[in-house]
Design an enzyme around this catalytic site. Structure first.
Site, PDB file in Angstrom:
ATOM      1  N   GLU A 403       0.848  -1.214   0.000  1.00  0.00           N
ATOM      2  CA  GLU A 403       0.000   0.000   0.000  1.00  0.00           C
ATOM      3  C   GLU A 403       0.878   1.257   0.000  1.00  0.00           C
ATOM      4  OE1 GLU A 403      -3.149  -0.278  -0.427  1.00  0.00           O
ATOM      5  OE2 GLU A 403      -3.769  -2.193   0.429  1.00  0.00           O
TER       6      GLU A 403
HETATM    7  C1  LIG Z   1       3.469  -9.625  -0.075  1.00  0.00           C
HETATM    8  C2  LIG Z   1       3.250  -8.503  -1.023  1.00  0.00           C
HETATM    9  C3  LIG Z   1       1.996  -8.305  -1.579  1.00  0.00           C
HETATM   10  C4  LIG Z   1       1.796  -7.284  -2.507  1.00  0.00           C
HETATM   11  N1  LIG Z   1       0.578  -7.154  -3.121  1.00  0.00           N
HETATM   12  C5  LIG Z   1       0.445  -6.312  -4.180  1.00  0.00           C
HETATM   13  C6  LIG Z   1      -0.744  -6.313  -4.978  1.00  0.00           C
HETATM   14  O1  LIG Z   1      -1.701  -7.042  -4.708  1.00  0.00           O
HETATM   15  N2  LIG Z   1      -0.791  -5.495  -6.060  1.00  0.00           N
HETATM   16  C7  LIG Z   1       0.243  -4.668  -6.396  1.00  0.00           C
HETATM   17  O2  LIG Z   1       0.134  -3.958  -7.387  1.00  0.00           O
HETATM   18  N3  LIG Z   1       1.389  -4.637  -5.650  1.00  0.00           N
HETATM   19  C8  LIG Z   1       1.513  -5.443  -4.566  1.00  0.00           C
HETATM   20  N4  LIG Z   1       2.678  -5.444  -3.822  1.00  0.00           N
HETATM   21  C9  LIG Z   1       3.767  -4.565  -4.213  1.00  0.00           C
HETATM   22  C10 LIG Z   1       4.050  -3.454  -3.211  1.00  0.00           C
HETATM   23  O3  LIG Z   1       3.042  -2.490  -3.273  1.00  0.00           O
HETATM   24  C11 LIG Z   1       5.450  -2.912  -3.539  1.00  0.00           C
HETATM   25  O4  LIG Z   1       6.376  -3.895  -3.122  1.00  0.00           O
HETATM   26  C12 LIG Z   1       5.747  -1.587  -2.862  1.00  0.00           C
HETATM   27  O5  LIG Z   1       4.953  -0.570  -3.417  1.00  0.00           O
HETATM   28  C13 LIG Z   1       7.218  -1.194  -2.975  1.00  0.00           C
HETATM   29  O6  LIG Z   1       7.695  -1.317  -4.279  1.00  0.00           O
HETATM   30  P1  LIG Z   1       9.077  -2.101  -4.534  1.00  0.00           P
HETATM   31  O7  LIG Z   1       8.961  -3.422  -3.867  1.00  0.00           O
HETATM   32  O8  LIG Z   1       9.346  -2.093  -5.982  1.00  0.00           O
HETATM   33  O9  LIG Z   1      10.159  -1.271  -3.766  1.00  0.00           O
HETATM   34  P2  LIG Z   1      10.970  -0.013  -4.338  1.00  0.00           P
HETATM   35  O10 LIG Z   1      10.030   0.979  -4.901  1.00  0.00           O
HETATM   36  O11 LIG Z   1      12.070  -0.490  -5.197  1.00  0.00           O
HETATM   37  O12 LIG Z   1      11.573   0.590  -2.998  1.00  0.00           O
HETATM   38  C14 LIG Z   1      12.767   0.101  -2.380  1.00  0.00           C
HETATM   39  C15 LIG Z   1      13.080   1.014  -1.190  1.00  0.00           C
HETATM   40  O13 LIG Z   1      13.323   2.356  -1.661  1.00  0.00           O
HETATM   41  C16 LIG Z   1      12.456   3.254  -0.998  1.00  0.00           C
HETATM   42  N5  LIG Z   1      12.096   4.352  -1.894  1.00  0.00           N
HETATM   43  C17 LIG Z   1      11.596   4.287  -3.145  1.00  0.00           C
HETATM   44  N6  LIG Z   1      11.375   5.515  -3.626  1.00  0.00           N
HETATM   45  C18 LIG Z   1      11.733   6.388  -2.658  1.00  0.00           C
HETATM   46  C19 LIG Z   1      11.748   7.814  -2.538  1.00  0.00           C
HETATM   47  N7  LIG Z   1      11.305   8.608  -3.510  1.00  0.00           N
HETATM   48  N8  LIG Z   1      12.209   8.353  -1.385  1.00  0.00           N
HETATM   49  C20 LIG Z   1      12.637   7.571  -0.363  1.00  0.00           C
HETATM   50  N9  LIG Z   1      12.648   6.223  -0.420  1.00  0.00           N
HETATM   51  C21 LIG Z   1      12.200   5.639  -1.549  1.00  0.00           C
HETATM   52  C22 LIG Z   1      11.252   2.415  -0.605  1.00  0.00           C
HETATM   53  O14 LIG Z   1      10.516   3.017   0.444  1.00  0.00           O
HETATM   54  C23 LIG Z   1      11.918   1.117  -0.205  1.00  0.00           C
HETATM   55  O15 LIG Z   1      12.410   1.224   1.103  1.00  0.00           O
HETATM   56  C24 LIG Z   1       2.868  -6.422  -2.846  1.00  0.00           C
HETATM   57  C25 LIG Z   1       4.121  -6.605  -2.254  1.00  0.00           C
HETATM   58  C26 LIG Z   1       4.325  -7.638  -1.372  1.00  0.00           C
HETATM   59  C27 LIG Z   1       5.705  -7.833  -0.804  1.00  0.00           C
END
Ligand SMILES: Cc1cc2nc3c(=O)[nH]c(=O)nc-3n(C[C@H](O)[C@H](O)[C@H](O)COP(=O)(O)OP(=O)(O)OC[C@H]3O[C@@H](n4cnc5c(N)ncnc54)[C@H](O)[C@@H]3O)c2cc1C
Length: 449
Positions: A403
């Protein structure tokens, strides 16, 4: 001057509402408490005895549980009666979220279906789409999922590469791309998929049925917690989506995604209260049962301090969640008439983006603290997978990631408040100036030295 019947989003920064206008859990009426009781019975009889089977993802169990909850009406709490639901207020749906939040992995399965999996169609669908899909989503005949994240597009959700191109006969969009971390993907029947049409810079959203040709699924992800929640990658290869399954309109997907996320964040706040109360109960019970040095460990000051901190955080999260949820309902009521209920709901989620982000951050971090201290209070037993606190500890961690990560939600809080202050939605900066000038008038304060 407009006689405003609601508190504006972010206004809590500058105005103190009257106590009588703040909703507290003691204000729930009999019908709301009955819905909560139905949720509690369902969790106690259907979910709690099956936690190990759920976490092992025993074939068919998640869908079976969703279907049973559908028979009890628990999938249609927010869906209007004309589409087979109960059309309850937002605050009532939050009470259900709280109780269902005690269901460990199943809480995620349930929230995904009833929230991000179903609500895009209710809020943004046209009449035909609503008639076709909502009754089946309310009953559990169809299970929903939400596909925004991609391997290269997580926090930067609008950077997704999934493409939609119109077929030569103009009857279909052909979807090509990959989605990642999709909750309920193992068994969902309906997917809200975000993709860019041709070379658009912004996303559009599509309703995609599992049976459409050109969809493939990876095996289940192996996760730290919420092991019973299905999470898979999905591949779209020339997946044929009828043009009538475009949701809301071309290029409107990012607005759908953002508003659904605002809603999901408040709902997550509700889920964590349920999980927090359960962890506190487990901690208190254990502390009153376990003896060391000839006395119950609950008599030790350091253990009392942990229990007190758990309760303080739970109470704070609960108070904030229900206060903001009632704000959402009041905003909706104030706008129905000039716009439709669904339009008012969407506007409400936009309005309370700051509150949603705060509830998500505070709630998820409060729960992580509470389950961590829950494990500590249990000592070695807290580390044993025989104890429910161990499951609660692992399952809690995801809340700071999905989220929108807590980092992103902190940015949303500040950026949105800044915009509201600049637009003079309320006198944020003026009030800040007042504080500074008051401080300057205190002798010795704010000197240039
Ligand atoms: C179990 C699980 C269920 C999920 N279910 C769904 C689903 O049903 N549908 C769906 O669409 N997605 C889903 N997700 C995806 C989830 O929403 C994303 O994992 C999340 O939004 C983070 O994206 P990312 O994993 O690519 O991390 P990244 O965006 O790569 O982030 C990596 C790190 O960098 C930080 N970061 C990134 N940008 C910035 C910034 N501008 N400033 C400071 N810090 C930053 C983040 O906070 C994080 O700590 C799910 C994920 C999991 C693990």
């Amino acid at each position: 001057m407009e006689n405003k019947k609601y508190v504006s989003g972010g206004e809590f920064m500058v105005n103190d509402p009257e106590a009588k206008n703040i909703f507290i859990p003691e204000d729930f009426d009999e019908e709301q408490l009955m819905i909560a009781e139905t949720c509690r019975d369902f969790i106690n009889t259907e979910v709690m005895p099956n936690l190990d089977k759920i976490d092992a993802q025993q074939e068919g169990i998640a869908k079976e549980l969703l279907n049973k909850s559908g028979e009890l009406g628990l999938l249609g709490i927010s869906i209007p009666e004309e589409y087979g639901g109960f059309g309850q207020s937002f605050v009532t749906s939050m009470l259900a979220s709280e109780v269902m939040g005690t269901g460990y992995s199943f809480a995620v399965t349930y929230s995904c279906h009833t929230g991000i999996g179903s609500m895009p169609i209710l809020y943004f669908g046209n009449d035909q789409q609503k008639e076709k899909y909502l009754p089946a989503l309310a009953s559990g005949e169809l299970i929903g999922a939400y596909c925004l994240t991609e391997p290269g597009a997580g926090s930067d959700a609008n950077s997704g590469k999934t493409k939609a191109t119109l077929s030569e006969d103009g009857k279909y969009y052909l979807l090509n791309g990959q989605k990642m971390w999709i909750t309920n993907a193992g068994f969902a029947d309906l997917f809200i998929v975000f993709a860019k049409i041709d070379n658009d810079r912004v996303l559009s959203a599509f309703i995609v049925e599992r049976t459409f040709p050109g969809i493939k699924f990876n095996p289940e992800e192996k996760k730290m917690g919420i092991k019973g929640s299905s999470t898979r990658q999905i591949f779209f290869e020339d997946c044929k989506v009828p043009v009538e399954n475009l949701l809301w309109g071309r290029g409107k997907g990012f607005r759908i995604a953002l508003n659904i996320l605002h809603m999901g964040r408040i709902k997550l706040g509700g889920n964590v209260i349920g999980a927090a109360k359960l962890a506190v109960e487990q901690s208190v019970n254990y502390a009153n049962d376990r003896k060391q040095f000839g006395q119950f460990i609950s008599s030790f000051g350091l253990i009392k301090q942990k229990l007190a901190q758990q309760v303080i955080k739970t109470f704070t999260a609960e108070s904030a969640v229900y206060r903001a949820s009632r704000n959402v309902d009041e905003f909706i009521e104030a706008h129905i008439g000039t716009i439709t209920r669904e339009e008012a709901i969407v506007k409400a989620f936009e309005e309370y983006a700051v509150e949603a982000a705060i509830l998500k951050v505070y709630g998820s971090e409060a729960l992580d603290y509470i389950v961590d201290e829950g494990v500590q209070i249990h000592g070695g037993m807290g580390y044993s997978s025989e104890m429910p606190v161990e499951r609660g500890y692992r399952d809690s961690r995801i809340n700071r990631i999905f989220e929108g990560t807590n980092e992103i939600n902190r940015l949303v809080t500040i950026d949105t408040l800044h915009k509201k202050g600049t637009k003079k939605d309320f006198p944020l900066y003026e009030r800040g100036e007042e504080v500074i000038s008051t401080l300057k008038n205190i002798s010795g304060c704010c000197s240039s030295r």
